[in-house]
Design an enzyme around this catalytic site. Structure first.
Site, PDB file in Angstrom:
ATOM      1  N   ASN A  65       0.851  -1.185   0.000  1.00 51.14           N
ATOM      2  CA  ASN A  65       0.000   0.000   0.000  1.00 51.14           C
ATOM      3  C   ASN A  65       0.894   1.244   0.000  1.00 51.14           C
ATOM      4  O   ASN A  65       1.610   1.491   0.969  1.00 51.14           O
ATOM      5  CB  ASN A  65      -0.900  -0.050   1.254  1.00 51.14           C
ATOM      6  N   HIS A 118     -10.153   0.556   4.588  1.00 48.89           N
ATOM      7  CA  HIS A 118      -8.864   0.611   5.293  1.00 48.89           C
ATOM      8  C   HIS A 118      -9.040   1.450   6.566  1.00 48.89           C
ATOM      9  O   HIS A 118      -9.844   2.377   6.590  1.00 48.89           O
ATOM     10  CB  HIS A 118      -7.795   1.230   4.379  1.00 48.89           C
ATOM     11  N   GLU A 138      -5.998  -5.707  10.145  1.00 46.71           N
ATOM     12  CA  GLU A 138      -4.871  -4.881  10.595  1.00 46.71           C
ATOM     13  C   GLU A 138      -5.246  -4.204  11.913  1.00 46.71           C
ATOM     14  O   GLU A 138      -6.143  -3.353  11.918  1.00 46.71           O
ATOM     15  CB  GLU A 138      -4.577  -3.773   9.578  1.00 46.71           C
TER      16      GLU A 138
HETATM   17  O1  G3P Z   1      -2.427  -1.245   4.267  1.00 44.80           O
HETATM   18  C1  G3P Z   1      -1.286  -1.655   4.931  1.00 44.80           C
HETATM   19  C2  G3P Z   1      -0.928  -0.766   6.040  1.00 44.80           C
HETATM   20  O2  G3P Z   1      -1.981  -0.197   6.745  1.00 44.80           O
HETATM   21  C3  G3P Z   1       0.122  -1.319   6.937  1.00 44.80           C
HETATM   22  O3  G3P Z   1       0.934  -0.227   7.183  1.00 44.80           O
HETATM   23  O4  G3P Z   1       3.033   0.911   7.596  1.00 44.80           O
HETATM   24  O5  G3P Z   1       2.186  -0.766   9.215  1.00 44.80           O
HETATM   25  O6  G3P Z   1       3.043  -1.516   6.994  1.00 44.80           O
HETATM   26  P1  G3P Z   1       2.391  -0.432   7.783  1.00 44.80           P
END
Ligand code: G3P
Length: 223
Positions: A10, A94, A142
């Site tokens: 992303n 998201h 997430e």
């Molecule tokens: O969409 C993926 C993202 O939200 C994860 O972010 O920076 O923790 O890899 P990061």
């Protein structure tokens, strides 16, 4: 459908993830996909999507679309437009762009109708289970507090990965991806061992000094 395990990068709205830098990074990811024969997908800014799609062979998806049809809407982007520009799918809901459930449903069903891949994000296992009823192609869990940090979901919340997979599979057979804080091959390996069918990564790649090295390390964890 994309082959799993899948690595979704992303690009967010990081300065190093837009414009010329976005194109350069997408080319690096395309090269790694070809060299290592692994599924790699890029989620990019809408202004960059069209150009990147023309330059690479890997799937290009939007980071968000609005739940509207063509018509009198100002400053919006819809799923039809993604289709028109030959994009491959979209991220939906998201943590940095959450939506109400009716809009999530609209976007998933519209994506199906137009043959685009839907990757729906959930902040925890309960939401993931609920979203499974809407039958997206992928569910990505997430934990918001770990996004952008240095401790990965695999290290900090392994139980959340297992709970999410259980919750989703109890409803539908939908592949579960995980993300947040993933920085290296070890993080990816743990996520996959716990049952995830891929990962979402942003800062670890987009803000890296040497993204090619980082992505190759992430891919090591997928093999
Ligand atoms: O969409 C993926 C993202 O939200 C994860 O972010 O920076 O923790 O890899 P990061």
């Amino acid at each position: 459908m994309w082959k799993t395990p899948v690595l979704i990068v992303n690009f967010k709205l990081y300065a190093s993830g837009v414009g010329e830098s976005a194109l350069k990074l997408a080319r690096i990811l395309d090269k790694i996909h070809q060299e290592r024969e692994i599924s790699v997908v890029v989620a990019v800014n809408p202004l960059d999507a069209y150009r990147i799609k023309k330059e690479v062979s890997i799937p290009v998806i939007l980071q968000h679309a609005d739940a509207v049809d063509f018509g009198a809407h100002t400053g919006r982007i819809n799923v039809d437009l993604a289709k028109e520009y030959n994009l491959d799918g979209l991220l939906i809901n998201h943590s940095e762009r959450t939506l109400k459930i009716e809009d999530i449903d609209f976007l998933i069903q519209k994506s199906k109708e137009l043959d685009l891949i839907s990757v729906v994000c959930a902040n925890n296992f309960r939401v993931a289970g609920a979203l499974a009823f809407l039958e997206p192609n992928f569910i990505a869990m997430e934990p918001p507090e770990l996004i952008g940090g240095d401790i990965s979901v695999s290290t900090a919340r392994p139980e959340a990965i297992v709970e999410t997979i259980e919750a989703v599979k109890s409803v539908r057979s939908i592949p579960v991806l995980v993300g947040a804080g993933i920085k290296n091959g070890e993080d990816v390996k743990k996520a996959i061992e716990l049952g995830a069918e891929g990962v979402l990564v942003a800062s670890g790649v987009v803000k890296a000094k040497d993204p090619e090295r980082v992505v190759n390390d992430l891919v090591d964890g997928m093999m």
